[in-house]
Design a protein around this motif. Structure first.
Motif, PDB file in Angstrom:
ATOM      1  N   ALA A 162       0.828  -1.209   0.000  1.00  0.00           N
ATOM      2  CA  ALA A 162       0.000   0.000   0.000  1.00  0.00           C
ATOM      3  C   ALA A 162       0.864   1.261   0.000  1.00  0.00           C
ATOM      4  O   ALA A 162       0.568   2.241  -0.693  1.00  0.00           O
ATOM      5  CB  ALA A 162      -0.932  -0.010   1.215  1.00  0.00           C
ATOM      6  N   LEU A 163       1.957   1.227   0.767  1.00  0.00           N
ATOM      7  CA  LEU A 163       2.856   2.385   0.805  1.00  0.00           C
ATOM      8  C   LEU A 163       3.494   2.623  -0.565  1.00  0.00           C
ATOM      9  O   LEU A 163       3.608   3.759  -1.024  1.00  0.00           O
ATOM     10  CB  LEU A 163       3.944   2.173   1.857  1.00  0.00           C
ATOM     11  N   THR A 164       3.907   1.548  -1.213  1.00  0.00           N
ATOM     12  CA  THR A 164       4.503   1.680  -2.548  1.00  0.00           C
ATOM     13  C   THR A 164       3.530   2.334  -3.522  1.00  0.00           C
ATOM     14  O   THR A 164       3.898   3.212  -4.317  1.00  0.00           O
ATOM     15  CB  THR A 164       4.919   0.303  -3.075  1.00  0.00           C
ATOM     16  N   GLU A 165       2.272   1.920  -3.456  1.00  0.00           N
ATOM     17  CA  GLU A 165       1.259   2.510  -4.329  1.00  0.00           C
ATOM     18  C   GLU A 165       1.058   3.984  -4.020  1.00  0.00           C
ATOM     19  O   GLU A 165       0.915   4.813  -4.931  1.00  0.00           O
ATOM     20  CB  GLU A 165      -0.051   1.740  -4.174  1.00  0.00           C
ATOM     21  N   ARG A 166       1.058   4.352  -2.731  1.00  0.00           N
ATOM     22  CA  ARG A 166       0.907   5.760  -2.355  1.00  0.00           C
ATOM     23  C   ARG A 166       2.104   6.581  -2.823  1.00  0.00           C
ATOM     24  O   ARG A 166       1.958   7.740  -3.237  1.00  0.00           O
ATOM     25  CB  ARG A 166       0.744   5.884  -0.836  1.00  0.00           C
ATOM     26  N   GLN A 167       3.285   5.998  -2.770  1.00  0.00           N
ATOM     27  CA  GLN A 167       4.469   6.713  -3.217  1.00  0.00           C
ATOM     28  C   GLN A 167       4.426   6.940  -4.732  1.00  0.00           C
ATOM     29  O   GLN A 167       4.824   7.996  -5.220  1.00  0.00           O
ATOM     30  CB  GLN A 167       5.723   5.929  -2.847  1.00  0.00           C
ATOM     31  N   LYS A 168       3.960   5.928  -5.465  1.00  0.00           N
ATOM     32  CA  LYS A 168       3.820   6.086  -6.910  1.00  0.00           C
ATOM     33  C   LYS A 168       2.845   7.221  -7.235  1.00  0.00           C
ATOM     34  O   LYS A 168       3.092   8.037  -8.130  1.00  0.00           O
ATOM     35  CB  LYS A 168       3.325   4.783  -7.527  1.00  0.00           C
ATOM     36  N   ASP A 169       1.761   7.242  -6.491  1.00  0.00           N
ATOM     37  CA  ASP A 169       0.760   8.274  -6.719  1.00  0.00           C
ATOM     38  C   ASP A 169       1.340   9.658  -6.427  1.00  0.00           C
ATOM     39  O   ASP A 169       1.128  10.618  -7.178  1.00  0.00           O
ATOM     40  CB  ASP A 169      -0.460   8.007  -5.832  1.00  0.00           C
ATOM     41  N   LEU A 170       2.087   9.758  -5.291  1.00  0.00           N
ATOM     42  CA  LEU A 170       2.703  11.031  -4.936  1.00  0.00           C
ATOM     43  C   LEU A 170       3.731  11.446  -5.985  1.00  0.00           C
ATOM     44  O   LEU A 170       3.810  12.623  -6.372  1.00  0.00           O
ATOM     45  CB  LEU A 170       3.361  10.930  -3.556  1.00  0.00           C
ATOM     46  N   GLU A 171       4.509  10.511  -6.472  1.00  0.00           N
ATOM     47  CA  GLU A 171       5.518  10.810  -7.489  1.00  0.00           C
ATOM     48  C   GLU A 171       4.862  11.306  -8.781  1.00  0.00           C
ATOM     49  O   GLU A 171       5.329  12.274  -9.403  1.00  0.00           O
ATOM     50  CB  GLU A 171       6.339   9.556  -7.765  1.00  0.00           C
ATOM     51  N   MET A 172       3.789  10.653  -9.166  1.00  0.00           N
ATOM     52  CA  MET A 172       3.098  11.045 -10.383  1.00  0.00           C
ATOM     53  C   MET A 172       2.540  12.463 -10.262  1.00  0.00           C
ATOM     54  O   MET A 172       2.683  13.294 -11.165  1.00  0.00           O
ATOM     55  CB  MET A 172       1.967  10.057 -10.678  1.00  0.00           C
ATOM     56  N   LYS A 173       1.925  12.764  -9.133  1.00  0.00           N
ATOM     57  CA  LYS A 173       1.350  14.093  -8.944  1.00  0.00           C
ATOM     58  C   LYS A 173       2.444  15.147  -8.849  1.00  0.00           C
ATOM     59  O   LYS A 173       2.260  16.300  -9.267  1.00  0.00           O
ATOM     60  CB  LYS A 173       0.465  14.107  -7.703  1.00  0.00           C
ATOM     61  N   THR A 174       3.586  14.785  -8.268  1.00  0.00           N
ATOM     62  CA  THR A 174       4.700  15.724  -8.190  1.00  0.00           C
ATOM     63  C   THR A 174       5.226  16.045  -9.586  1.00  0.00           C
ATOM     64  O   THR A 174       5.553  17.198  -9.900  1.00  0.00           O
ATOM     65  CB  THR A 174       5.829  15.144  -7.325  1.00  0.00           C
ATOM     66  N   GLN A 175       5.298  15.045 -10.439  1.00  0.00           N
ATOM     67  CA  GLN A 175       5.728  15.279 -11.820  1.00  0.00           C
ATOM     68  C   GLN A 175       4.735  16.154 -12.574  1.00  0.00           C
ATOM     69  O   GLN A 175       5.118  16.993 -13.387  1.00  0.00           O
ATOM     70  CB  GLN A 175       5.915  13.941 -12.533  1.00  0.00           C
ATOM     71  N   GLN A 176       3.451  15.946 -12.288  1.00  0.00           N
ATOM     72  CA  GLN A 176       2.433  16.793 -12.912  1.00  0.00           C
ATOM     73  C   GLN A 176       2.581  18.240 -12.472  1.00  0.00           C
ATOM     74  O   GLN A 176       2.345  19.179 -13.249  1.00  0.00           O
ATOM     75  CB  GLN A 176       1.036  16.273 -12.555  1.00  0.00           C
ATOM     76  N   LEU A 177       2.969  18.432 -11.196  1.00  0.00           N
ATOM     77  CA  LEU A 177       3.162  19.783 -10.683  1.00  0.00           C
ATOM     78  C   LEU A 177       4.283  20.494 -11.431  1.00  0.00           C
ATOM     79  O   LEU A 177       4.225  21.702 -11.700  1.00  0.00           O
ATOM     80  CB  LEU A 177       3.458  19.748  -9.189  1.00  0.00           C
ATOM     81  N   GLU A 198      -1.609  21.307  -6.490  1.00  0.00           N
ATOM     82  CA  GLU A 198      -1.004  21.413  -5.161  1.00  0.00           C
ATOM     83  C   GLU A 198      -1.858  20.731  -4.104  1.00  0.00           C
ATOM     84  O   GLU A 198      -1.349  20.076  -3.202  1.00  0.00           O
ATOM     85  CB  GLU A 198      -0.796  22.891  -4.819  1.00  0.00           C
ATOM     86  N   GLU A 199      -3.170  20.889  -4.198  1.00  0.00           N
ATOM     87  CA  GLU A 199      -4.064  20.222  -3.247  1.00  0.00           C
ATOM     88  C   GLU A 199      -3.971  18.708  -3.375  1.00  0.00           C
ATOM     89  O   GLU A 199      -3.993  17.978  -2.382  1.00  0.00           O
ATOM     90  CB  GLU A 199      -5.513  20.684  -3.475  1.00  0.00           C
ATOM     91  N   GLU A 200      -3.876  18.249  -4.620  1.00  0.00           N
ATOM     92  CA  GLU A 200      -3.751  16.802  -4.827  1.00  0.00           C
ATOM     93  C   GLU A 200      -2.445  16.280  -4.246  1.00  0.00           C
ATOM     94  O   GLU A 200      -2.403  15.180  -3.688  1.00  0.00           O
ATOM     95  CB  GLU A 200      -3.833  16.485  -6.320  1.00  0.00           C
ATOM     96  N   ILE A 201      -1.394  17.070  -4.374  1.00  0.00           N
ATOM     97  CA  ILE A 201      -0.115  16.648  -3.802  1.00  0.00           C
ATOM     98  C   ILE A 201      -0.196  16.578  -2.285  1.00  0.00           C
ATOM     99  O   ILE A 201       0.289  15.639  -1.653  1.00  0.00           O
ATOM    100  CB  ILE A 201       1.011  17.602  -4.250  1.00  0.00           C
ATOM    101  N   LYS A 202      -0.824  17.586  -1.681  1.00  0.00           N
ATOM    102  CA  LYS A 202      -0.979  17.559  -0.220  1.00  0.00           C
ATOM    103  C   LYS A 202      -1.769  16.339   0.220  1.00  0.00           C
ATOM    104  O   LYS A 202      -1.438  15.684   1.209  1.00  0.00           O
ATOM    105  CB  LYS A 202      -1.679  18.841   0.249  1.00  0.00           C
ATOM    106  N   LYS A 203      -2.840  16.054  -0.541  1.00  0.00           N
ATOM    107  CA  LYS A 203      -3.655  14.878  -0.218  1.00  0.00           C
ATOM    108  C   LYS A 203      -2.840  13.593  -0.380  1.00  0.00           C
ATOM    109  O   LYS A 203      -2.913  12.674   0.443  1.00  0.00           O
ATOM    110  CB  LYS A 203      -4.877  14.849  -1.119  1.00  0.00           C
TER     111      LYS A 203
END
Length: 470
Positions: free
Chosen positions: A336-351, A360-365
């Motif tokens: 589950a943590l790996t999946e959350r990290q992937k999601d955070l990485e993807m949103k960071t790249q989008q930023l 930015e809100e999505e990244i915070k979430k």
């Protein structure tokens, strides 16, 4: 084997000494000097998080020395320091820089999540992990086979194995890695004790399944129980033989054969027949004592032994099942943590591509979810370690108890077999005592005396015939 990263050292803030830096002038506002674990000086701008190996100039507009550029030290160096402080709370770790990812190596750490705020450190039960961030920059500290990686937003994913593994899990039990483990002291170094040599699982003779070390001990105990049962059956057969032998001896002693024998030989013969009756009584007593003093104790001890085995078997099996369940939960939380990290990485790249309030809100979430996933993994690891500690303690206690029971079983059997031989010696002694009168009478047998007595009793006359006269 020496660790390739060398002994761990926390980066330390450095106060410039006179003549140490060029021009011997103070650093520009916002810049701090630090010393890396390898002894190299680098500089951090606390306003922009910029890092460099080159000393920044205090004179506005003065260019840096040729070739100056951002170093391999990541922009979030303060996070690295924060992470190493977290590692130091665990009693030490190691650090290396790799691109935009800092690695704090510490085999004691489990997982570290991320928080907000300056220089905050939080621990989980059992000191399995810490979370940290500096100046609002979140850092995710991940357990990677004994290496904790500090990843700032937008950093590339951390490879699974960055350094030698400090531990490995086999059938849900965590062991030190053979390549990096320190020598362990035996719990009972002067003995070949059960509690030191049955921690791992073993392939069965067919090689299809694995058998736990405790199961092997139980199999030995159950085999011992079976051997004890067979010994009791052996003694039972011996008792039957003795009883049958005593019965036959008694019957033979009453036989009337050669009852007409006379004289001293007749007396010896009569005594021999009587000794058979006495010997029959001796063997009957021997069989009775075998039953009460050997067979019965063997059977009674075996029944108690069986109850003890069942109790230990169920208890350790339940703890091992609980340990397997905790391990499954850890793996699930890790995924589950790996999946959350992937999601955070993807949103960071989008930023980086498109800056917007929504992103930015999505990244915070995503950060909150990643932090929660990290906390969940910390909790699962802690529960797993608690379960393994409980299993470890009960394994030591139970194996020592099995060892005690085995010693008790062997000693008990030895004592009762000694009792068997003692009874057998006594039986021989009694048999000898019954035959001694026969020996004495046989020594007194005198054919001449027997002839005298018989002649006196049965003589018909001592006058011999003579020749006829004409």
């Amino acid at each position: 084997m020496e660790d390739p990263l060398g002994p761990w050292q926390k980066p330390r803030k450095v106060t410039p000494q006179p003549g140490e830096d060029s021009l011997n002038c103070p650093l520009p506002p916002g810049w701090q000097s630090y010393m890396s674990p390898q002894g190299h000086r680098y500089y951090v701008n606390t306003f922009t998080n910029e890092t460099t190996w080159e000393r920044p100039s205090s004179v506005p507009g003065t260019p840096r020395s040729p070739g100056s550029q951002k170093s391999a030290v990541p922009a979030d160096s303060a996070l690295c320091e924060c992470a190493m402080q977290a590692a130091s709370l665990q009693g030490g770790g190691q650090f290396e820089a790799a691109g935009s990812v800092q690695y704090c190596r510490n085999s004691e750490l489990g997982l570290v999540g991320s928080t907000m705020g300056r220089s905050r450190f939080s621990g989980s039960g059992g000191l399995h992990g810490y979370s940290a961030s500096v100046d609002g920059h979140s850092a995710q500290l991940l357990d990677i086979e004994g290496t904790v990686a500090v990843v700032s937003p937008g950093s590339p994913r951390v490879p699974r194995r960055l350094a030698r593994e400090s531990s490995r899990t086999i059938n849900c039990v965590t062991f030190p890695h053979p390549d990096t483990m320190q020598e362990q002291q035996l719990l009972k170094p002067t003995e070949w004790s059960y509690c030191d040599y049955f921690w791992a699982d073993k392939k069965d003779p067919q090689g299809n399944n694995t058998v736990s070390g405790f199961e092997i001990l139980l199999q030995k105990q159950l085999k011992g129980k079976q051997m004890q049962k067979e010994m009791a059956e052996f003694v039972r057969e011996r008792i039957k033989i003795e009883e049958e032998y005593a019965k036959n001896l008694s019957k033979l002693s009453q036989n009337s054969l050669a009852a007409q024998e006379e004289g001293t030989l007749g007396e010896a013969w009569a005594q021999l027949k009587k000794s058979l009756a006495d010997e029959a009584e001796v063997h009957l007593k021997f069989s009775s004592k075998l039953q009460s003093e050997v067979e019965k104790p063997l059977l009674n001890f075996r029944e108690n032994f069986k109850k003890d085995m069942k109790k230990y078997d169920h208890h350790i099996a339940d703890l091992r099942k609980q340990l397997a369940s905790r391990y499954t939960a850890v793996e699930k939380a890790r995924k589950a943590l790996t999946e959350r990290q992937k999601d955070l990485e993807m949103k960071t790249q989008q930023l980086e591509i498109k800056l917007s309030n929504k992103t930015e809100e999505e990244i915070k979430k995503a950060r909150r979810k990643s932090t929660q996933a990290g906390d969940d993994l910390m909790r699962c690891v802690d529960l797993y370690n608690q379960a393994q500690s409980k299993w470890f303690e009960e394994m030591v206690t139970s194996t020592l108890e099995l060892e005690r029971l085995e010693v008790e079983r062997v000693e008990m059997i030895r004592q009762h077999l000694c009792q068997y031989t003692q009874l057998r010696h006594e039986t021989d002694m009694f048999n000898q005592s019954t035959i001694e009168p026969v020996d004495q009478l046989l020594q007194k047998v005198e054919p001449a005396k027997d002839r005298e007595l018989w002649v006196q009793e049965h003589k018909t006359g001592d006058i011999r015939p003579v020749d006829m006269e004409i």
